[in-house]
Structure formats: structure tokens, C-alpha cells
Design an enzyme around this catalytic site. Structure first.
Site, short mmCIF file in Angstrom:
data_model
loop_
_atom_site.label_atom_id
_atom_site.label_comp_id
_atom_site.label_asym_id
_atom_site.label_seq_id
_atom_site.Cartn_x
_atom_site.Cartn_y
_atom_site.Cartn_z
CD GLU A 21 -117.17 23.61 12.79
OE1 GLU A 21 -115.93 23.75 12.54
OE2 GLU A 21 -117.89 24.29 13.27
CG HIS B 158 -116.10 27.32 12.10
ND1 HIS B 158 -115.84 26.61 13.07
CD2 HIS B 158 -115.57 28.86 12.37
CE1 HIS B 158 -115.34 27.25 14.28
NE2 HIS B 158 -115.46 28.49 13.79
#
Ligand SMILES: NC(=O)c1ccc[n+]([C@@H]2O[C@H](COP(=O)([O-])OP(=O)(O)OC[C@H]3O[C@@H](n4cnc5c(N)ncnc54)[C@H](O)[C@@H]3O)[C@@H](O)[C@H]2O)c1
Length: 404
Positions: free
Chosen positions: A261, A284
């Protein structure tokens, strides 16, 4: 006596400062994270530190600031803290493992409906100027079967809400979990995959879950079923998911977590899942709501206040967990090396000072023991000095006064 001080970094919800002030802490709040040297400077005289995910509490920070007594991670993860070094230094660490559970569940429910109705494609088409009104491939979720993999805090709450919306719920967990409502346990993951029409992952981040879901699992799923992952990115093989979406075997997917990420807000995002039909990608944010932030602030500040006020370590992530109820004239908590005979020596010292033990609880965790003791009268300074001087003492906490 010096005022007890708390420092809250990284824009923690204001409720945390309110609770710590009510617990007697002079509390300073700072919007951003601090790097190591700035952190050490800012911790001068600070007993309680609150951080989120960006501030690193290293062994070096702990060594340089021995006055620090507790760290609150106002988030779920605690990787940013050297937990072992903190335990060895007698620094209690608390986090908020449940505060965003409901937020994740609500997002999963929303996504199950959005995918079943193919609303992503309808939305994209209309934004692009195409009127695409059709019932083809669009379903109600009522009566459809949801398969939940990982029936922990999130999975089990999702089970309850999904049933309330009329879904049939199956689940699979490594542990023998209590089935809520009418949910039905599956003995194997394969059984769940063969029966569910929507599969959603809520497993934890243990190392063994890396690659849990790949080509074999996607092909075991029923044709045209839906897939969600709001747990951990490394659990799913995204190439395999892409192949199964493109082949039409998986009719839609929602993915909130990714193996790599981006670190910073605004960083570029690359993924083989970008641009696929009926696929929702979110950065997320499953647990990211104002309500969750508020609850995290309340929960962690409450744990820090209970530790400072009563020596309670319930839900500490690195110390033995103990809660002694009831009140007495005075209380102390001794974090010590877990070796035979410490409690006997503590009680003998209390007796030698003419005090009676009114209540006492002990718990151990690896190399550490933690005993909370209530005594019949105020603690004489020479008793505190003797307790501190025990060779096994890691930290003595005199409740309601400055921890040292
Ligand atoms: N997307 C987000 O923003 C967000 C927010 C909060 C939590 N999460 C993630 O959601 C996941 C679940 O959180 P939780 O609080 O419910 O955790 P939890 O620990 O309460 O539950 C996890 C469950 O998964 C089970 N499990 C683990 N490995 C398994 C496997 N291979 N097969 C079947 N069952 C397995 C465990 O026994 C446990 O019951 C975690 O990975 C967490 O990091 C994501």
C-alpha cells in the site's frame, strides 16, 4: 509535586485529551508525527504518550526516556512500537482492537449490495454519459448465501447484520467459534467456497495466511459469485483474482487492502485490479470513520487512565493483564522479573512495615510478572524504596501518584 504529563501526537480525537485531563494529566496535543530526536525531546517529563501509526517508538526512544510509563496506540496495529523493548522497560502499551469493527462491517454490507446490483458499472456508465437501465445480472441479497472466512470480531458481527438483511450465513474459522443467530459452520474452507454465493475474508494477519486465497480457491468458488477482502492484502493473490474476474467466474469483487500500500496520502497506486468491471477498490478505509476515530480515542485513553489510576493492565498488548477491583487505603503495582519468590518478598516487606495486604492479584507473561497489591494504610516512603530496590523490580507504580 510535578504535574503528570501526557503527550498526544498525530491528531488523535479530542475525546482522548478530555479523558486524560479528567484523569489528572496535563495534556498536550500535536497534529503531526515526530521523528526520533524530536520525539525524545518532546517526551521530557512525559509519562503517557499517545500515537497513531506513523510515530516510531523504538528501543532507543525508550532507553533515552525512562520516565515514560505507558504508550497508547490510538489505532489497531502496534508494529510501530518495539513491544519487547517496551515490556523490558516496564512501559505498558495499549491499542484499540475493536473500535472500528462496526465501520468495517457496514462497509462490507454496503459493498455486498453494490456488487450484487452491479452499481459500480451503472455509475461508471452514467458518469460517462451512457444510460444503461437493465435488471440483467442485478440481484437482491435477500435469500442469498454469504460465506464468511474468519469469524472473529468483524466476521461474527457481519454475520448478524447480514442475517438481519435476509442472507443465509455460512462461516469457516480455524477455531471452534460460537455460531451466532442461524449462521452455519463449515468444516472446511472448500465446503464454504462450494456453497457460498458471496465470499468475504475477515481473517487475521498471521504469517500463515499469506497467499491463503489464490487460483485454487477462486476456481472452487461457485460460478458468478462475489468476492470481498477487507482483511489483509497479502492474504489474496491479486493476479488470480484478476484472471477470475476477466473470465467471468467471479462476477464482482471489493478490495480494501493491498499487499503493497502507498505510504503517503496522494502517492500513486498501482494494482493489477485497476480498471476491472464490477470491482470496487478502496484505499484501506474499511475502519476509517469519524465514529471509529472517536471510539478509538475513548477506548485507548480509558485504558491509559485505568492503568494510571488503578494499575489495571486489561488488554495491554505487552504486559501481563491484571485488574484488581475494590478499594483500599493504598495500592501499588509491581512489574517484576518472573522468577520464584518475588510475591513472598513483597508481602514480607509490606508486613515488616506494619501493613496488611487487603487484596492482591498476580499475572505473568513470559519473563515478566505483574502484581497489584492493596494495603490497609498509606504507603510509607521507605516501603516504596525497599520495593524499588528489589533486584527483580522492573517498575513500581504507585497508583494515583507519579509512576516511576
Ligand atoms: N480494512 C480495514 O480498514 C480493517 C479494519 C480493521 C480490521 N481489519 C482487518 O480485518 C481482519 C479481521 O479483524 P478482526 O478484528 O475480526 O480479527 P479477529 O482476530 O477478531 O478475527 C480473525 C479470525 O480469523 C480466524 N482465522 C485466522 N486465520 C484463519 C484462516 N486461515 N482460516 C479461517 N479462519 C482464520 C481467527 O481464528 C479469528 O477468529 C484483520 O486482518 C484486521 O487486520 C481491516
Amino acid at each position: 509535586m510535578d504535574r503528570r504529563r501526557a503527550l498526544l501526537l498525530e491528531n488523535i480525537d479530542p475525546v482522548a485529551a478530555e479523558l486524560l485531563r479528567a484523569a489528572g494529566y496535563e495534556t498536550e496535543s500535536v497534529r503531526g508525527a515526530l521523528d526520533e530526536d524530536d520525539l525524545v525531546a518532546a517526551l521530557d517529563g512525559v509519562e503517557v504518550l499517545g500515537i497513531r501509526s506513523k510515530t516510531q517508538v523504538t528501543a532507543d526512544v525508550l532507553r533515552r526516556r525512562p520516565g515514560l510509563a505507558a504508550v497508547g496506540a490510538f489505532c489497531i496495529g502496534t508494529n510501530q512500537i518495539d513491544l519487547r523493548a517496551a515490556a523490558e522497560a516496564g512501559v505498558a502499551v495499549f491499542n484499540a482492537p475493536y473500535s472500528n469493527t462496526r465501520s468495517v462491517v457496514e462497509m462490507a454490507i454496503a459493498e455486498i449490495i453494490i456488487l450484487a446490483r452491479r452499481l459500480v458499472d451503472r455509475d461508471r456508465a452514467l458518469h460517462a454519459g451512457t444510460w444503461d437501465k437493465s435488471a440483467s445480472g442485478s440481484h437482491e441479497i435477500r435469500g442469498r448465501t454469504l460465506g464468511i472466512v474468519g469469524y472473529g470480531n468483524i466476521g461474527s458481527q457481519l454475520s448478524v447484520l447480514a442475517e438481519a438483511l435476509g442472507m443465509r450465513v455460512l462461516f469457516y474459522d480455524l477455531e471452534d467459534k460460537l455460531a451466532l443467530g442461524n449462521a452455519e459452520r463449515c468444516d472446511t474452507l472448500e465446503e464454504l467456497l462450494e456453497r457460498a454465493e458471496t465470499v468475504t475474508l475477515h481473517v487475521d494477519g498471521r504469517a500463515g495466511n499469506a497467499g491463503l486465497f489464490g487460483a485454487e480457491q477462486f476456481s472452487r468458488m461457485r460460478r458468478r459469485s462475489l468476492f470481498l477482502n477487507l482483511s489483509r492484502g497479502f492474504v489474496v493473490d491479486h493476479e488470480a483474482l484478476r484472471d477470475h474476474v476477466l473470465s467471468g467466474h467471479v462476477a464482482g469483487a471489493a478490495v480494501d487492502v493491498f499487499p503493497d500500500e502507498p505510504r503517503e496520502q496522494g502517492d500513486a497506486f498501482t494494482s493489477v485490479l485497476r480498471g476491472l468491471p464490477n470491482v470496487i477498490l478502496t484505499p484501506h478505509v474499511g475502519g476509517s470513520t469519524q465514529e471509529a476515530q472517536h471510539d478509538i480515542g475513548r477506548f485507548v485513553a480509558g485504558k491509559l487512565a485505568d492503568y494510571a489510576g488503578a494499575g489495571t493492565t486489561t488488554l495491554s498488548v505487552n504486559l501481563p493483564t491484571v485488574a484488581l477491583h475494590g478499594s483500599s487505603a493504598a495500592r501499588f503495582a509491581l512489574l517484576h522479573r518472573n522468577v520464584p519468590g518475588v510475591l513472598a518478598r513483597v508481602d514480607a516487606l509490606v508486613g515488616e512495615h506494619g501493613l496488611n495486604v487487603d487484596g492482591q492479584v498476580l499475572a505473568t507473561r513470559g519473563e515478566l510478572g505483574y502484581a497489584v497489591t492493596d494495603v490497609s494504610a498509606a504507603l510509607p516512603p521507605d516501603l516504596l524504596a525497599a520495593l524499588r530496590a528489589l533486584p527483580e523490580t522492573v517498575r513500581l507504580i504507585t497508583v494515583g501518584t507519579r509512576a516511576d
